[in-house]
Write a protein that holds these residues in place. Structure first.
Motif, short mmCIF file in Angstrom:
data_model
loop_
_atom_site.label_atom_id
_atom_site.label_comp_id
_atom_site.label_asym_id
_atom_site.label_seq_id
_atom_site.Cartn_x
_atom_site.Cartn_y
_atom_site.Cartn_z
N SER A 360 -7.15 -19.94 13.12
CA SER A 360 -6.07 -19.23 12.41
C SER A 360 -6.62 -18.03 11.66
O SER A 360 -6.04 -16.93 11.70
N PHE A 361 -7.75 -18.24 10.97
CA PHE A 361 -8.38 -17.13 10.24
C PHE A 361 -8.85 -16.04 11.21
O PHE A 361 -8.66 -14.84 10.97
N LEU A 362 -9.47 -16.46 12.31
CA LEU A 362 -9.94 -15.50 13.31
C LEU A 362 -8.79 -14.65 13.85
O LEU A 362 -8.92 -13.43 13.99
N LEU A 363 -7.66 -15.29 14.12
CA LEU A 363 -6.51 -14.55 14.65
C LEU A 363 -5.90 -13.63 13.61
O LEU A 363 -5.36 -12.57 13.95
N ASN A 364 -5.96 -14.03 12.34
CA ASN A 364 -5.55 -13.09 11.29
C ASN A 364 -6.43 -11.85 11.28
O ASN A 364 -5.97 -10.74 11.00
N LEU A 365 -7.71 -12.04 11.60
CA LEU A 365 -8.64 -10.92 11.65
C LEU A 365 -8.37 -9.97 12.82
O LEU A 365 -8.40 -8.76 12.67
N VAL A 366 -8.09 -10.54 13.99
CA VAL A 366 -8.08 -9.70 15.20
C VAL A 366 -6.69 -9.29 15.67
O VAL A 366 -6.57 -8.33 16.43
N THR A 367 -5.62 -10.01 15.26
CA THR A 367 -4.30 -9.67 15.78
C THR A 367 -3.41 -8.97 14.77
O THR A 367 -2.35 -8.46 15.15
N ALA A 368 -3.76 -8.98 13.51
CA ALA A 368 -2.99 -8.33 12.43
C ALA A 368 -1.65 -8.99 12.19
O ALA A 368 -0.79 -8.43 11.52
N ASP A 369 -1.44 -10.21 12.71
CA ASP A 369 -0.14 -10.84 12.57
C ASP A 369 -0.30 -12.32 12.24
O ASP A 369 -0.94 -13.06 13.00
N GLN A 370 0.29 -12.76 11.12
CA GLN A 370 0.12 -14.15 10.70
C GLN A 370 0.89 -15.11 11.60
O GLN A 370 0.54 -16.30 11.70
N TYR A 371 1.94 -14.64 12.27
CA TYR A 371 2.68 -15.54 13.15
C TYR A 371 1.83 -15.97 14.34
O TYR A 371 1.84 -17.14 14.74
N LEU A 399 -2.68 -25.41 9.70
CA LEU A 399 -2.21 -24.09 10.10
C LEU A 399 -1.85 -23.25 8.88
O LEU A 399 -2.21 -22.07 8.78
N GLU A 400 -1.14 -23.86 7.94
CA GLU A 400 -0.73 -23.12 6.74
C GLU A 400 -1.89 -22.90 5.78
O GLU A 400 -1.96 -21.86 5.12
N ASP A 401 -2.80 -23.88 5.71
CA ASP A 401 -3.95 -23.76 4.81
C ASP A 401 -4.83 -22.57 5.16
O ASP A 401 -5.59 -22.09 4.32
N SER A 402 -4.76 -22.11 6.40
CA SER A 402 -5.57 -20.97 6.80
C SER A 402 -4.70 -19.80 7.24
O SER A 402 -4.80 -18.71 6.69
N GLY A 403 -3.82 -20.02 8.22
CA GLY A 403 -3.04 -18.92 8.77
C GLY A 403 -2.18 -18.22 7.75
O GLY A 403 -2.20 -16.98 7.64
#
Length: 465
Positions: A360-371, A399-403
């Motif tokens: 979840s954290f990685l995807l926040n880094l690379v996709t710019a979208d929390q969804y 999921l919520e604790d990180s994303g």
């Protein structure tokens, strides 16, 4: 074979290495005005050239998907720019600032900001609505009483995300619940214990920081300064100007889309401007270029002057740069390779929960979208969780604790960009003071690691006996 595997891991992570090096280069070596968009573009270009033999159609498909996922956030940012300008022009923002000064005491200022923001976010179900409306006014209060803006922003973001996380109206809370097939109230109850502990620790930390930031003489001076702003016939609070605020938060309670809620706030504020000043070209000019205040109070003028569509454009460029970077990482297979390596590493339930948070954290880094940081890990690890007998509510909480929690801590993520633009403080500046988000991530990861170590110790003891 071992060498190929190691090389594959290194190459899969190379876009993140390029990004970190580019940020360091453009922030500290070749200092430029907007380092993050340039760093994202450069890192994306290097990653693209590294796999230039891949078909461009994969890049186009990933770019289109990522762009469509952040397009609603980009639209909302334009509405927020116009909302801030219209509220400043009509005096709504000034009224909110005066009310905040009336009720918020300097000696409990930071804890109060966090609690008020948390209540508003829980009621509205949106951290964005809270930050873009009430948060802006609270930052104005901090500006007027000369309280450090970075600390105030950290307290507001903390409150916004605590309230958003536990609200049944929140889109991210409902998304995490639906992705894992966990009833919404079960999901919220499962988050309560750790989330409340983290927020309680954060409130105590804000109080301690408040005490060490202001001494008794400063508190007295701030109180006198606040009284001077509220005194005089030109500074009387006009309570009817809370109508736009009520409309924004009231419509959120009825689950009206955030765009419509903000539009109601803009139209009602424009109505106040027209009723007081008549129809003037300056109203439309403020919506586009931002409002310029001439109240006679230099501190207040500095804060009230701003907003407008033009002020949002740098943030929009930042998000688009992140979309490009994410498209390269996803379209050219880097992301899928990283996910496969994580899946191969995850052996037990705690590894899977840690992997869910890490992804979840990685995807926040690379996709710019929390969804996307919620959707992709849910799909990637749900089957593994079922195999290991992990309760679905544990996955939804991870999921919520990180994303959800880490999204405002990344400058180019749509959430981080929104918070920075609305509150007028860069993410890197308020990052050290977002106590709730930081404490909660540390607490969640620590609890998983402790549980994993206890299980290993228990297993080893049983084996030796």
């Amino acid at each position: 074979m071992e060498r190929e595997k190691q090389n594959s891991i290194f190459l899969s992570l190379s876009p993140l290495l390029y990004l970190v090096l580019s940020i360091l280069l453009f922030r500290f070596v070749w200092v430029i005005p907007y380092p993050h968009p340039v760093a994202l573009l450069v890192a994306g270009l290097l990653s693209f050239l590294q796999r230039g033999n891949r078909k461009i159609v994969f890049l186009k498909s990933a770019f289109r998907k990522n762009f469509l996922s952040v397009l609603p956030a980009m639209e909302i940012l334009f509405f927020v720019g116009m909302l801030i300008a219209s509220w400043a022009h009509s005096g709504v923002l000034l009224t909110m600032i005066q009310t905040g000064i009336l009720f918020l005491q300097p000696d409990y200022f930071l804890p109060s900001l966090a609690i008020v923001s948390a209540i508003a976010a829980m009621v509205s179900g949106s951290s964005w609505t809270t930050a873009g409306t009430l948060g802006v006014a609270l930052m104005g209060v901090a500006e007027v009483i000369s309280f450090p803006q970075t600390m105030a922003a950290g307290a507001i973001v903390s409150g916004c995300y605590f309230g958003d996380k536990l609200s049944p109206l929140s889109d991210t809370t409902n998304l995490a619940s639906s992705l894992t097939h966990v009833p919404i109230w079960t999901h919220i109850r499962h988050m309560l214990k750790t989330t409340c502990i983290s927020f309680g620790v954060a409130i105590f930390a804000f109080y301690v920081l408040n005490v060490y930031t202001l001494d008794s003489n400063q508190i007295t001076n701030l109180s006198l300064q606040s009284e001077s702003l509220l005194s005089g016939p030109n500074h009387q609070i006009f309570w009817l100007k809370f109508i736009p605020v009520v409309l924004v938060f009231g419509s959120a309670l009825f689950k009206l889309h955030i765009r419509l809620s903000l539009l109601l706030g803009i139209i009602s504020a424009i109505g106040f401007s027209i009723s007081e000043l008549g129809f003037q070209f300056s109203i439309g000019k403020s919506l586009v270029y931002g409002f310029v205040s001439h109240s006679g109070n230099d501190v207040l003028d500095r804060f009230l002057s701003g907003g407008g569509v033009v002020a949002i454009l740098p943030t929009e460029i930042l998000i688009l740069s992140a979309v490009w970077f994410g498209a390269v990482v996803e379209g050219y297979g880097y992301l899928n390779e990283i996910l496969m390596h994580i899946k191969n590493w995850a052996k037990d339930r705690w590894d899977i929960l840690l992997s869910t948070m890490g992804t979840s954290f990685l995807l926040n880094l690379v996709t710019a979208d929390q969804y996307l940081s919620l959707v992709i890990p849910a799909r990637a690890f749900r089957s593994l969780a079922e195999e290991k007998g992990i309760p679905e509510k544990d996955i939804s909480r991870s999921l919520e604790d990180s994303g959800t929690i880490t999204s405002p801590l990344i400058p180019w993520n749509s959430c981080g960009a929104f918070m920075s633009t609305s509150l007028g403080v860069s993410v890197l500046s308020f990052f050290p003071f977002v106590f709730f988000n930081l404490f909660h991530v540390i607490l969640s990861v620590s609890l998983l690691l402790i549980a994993k170590n206890k299980f290993k110790s228990s297993y080893l003891n049983k084996s030796s006996s």
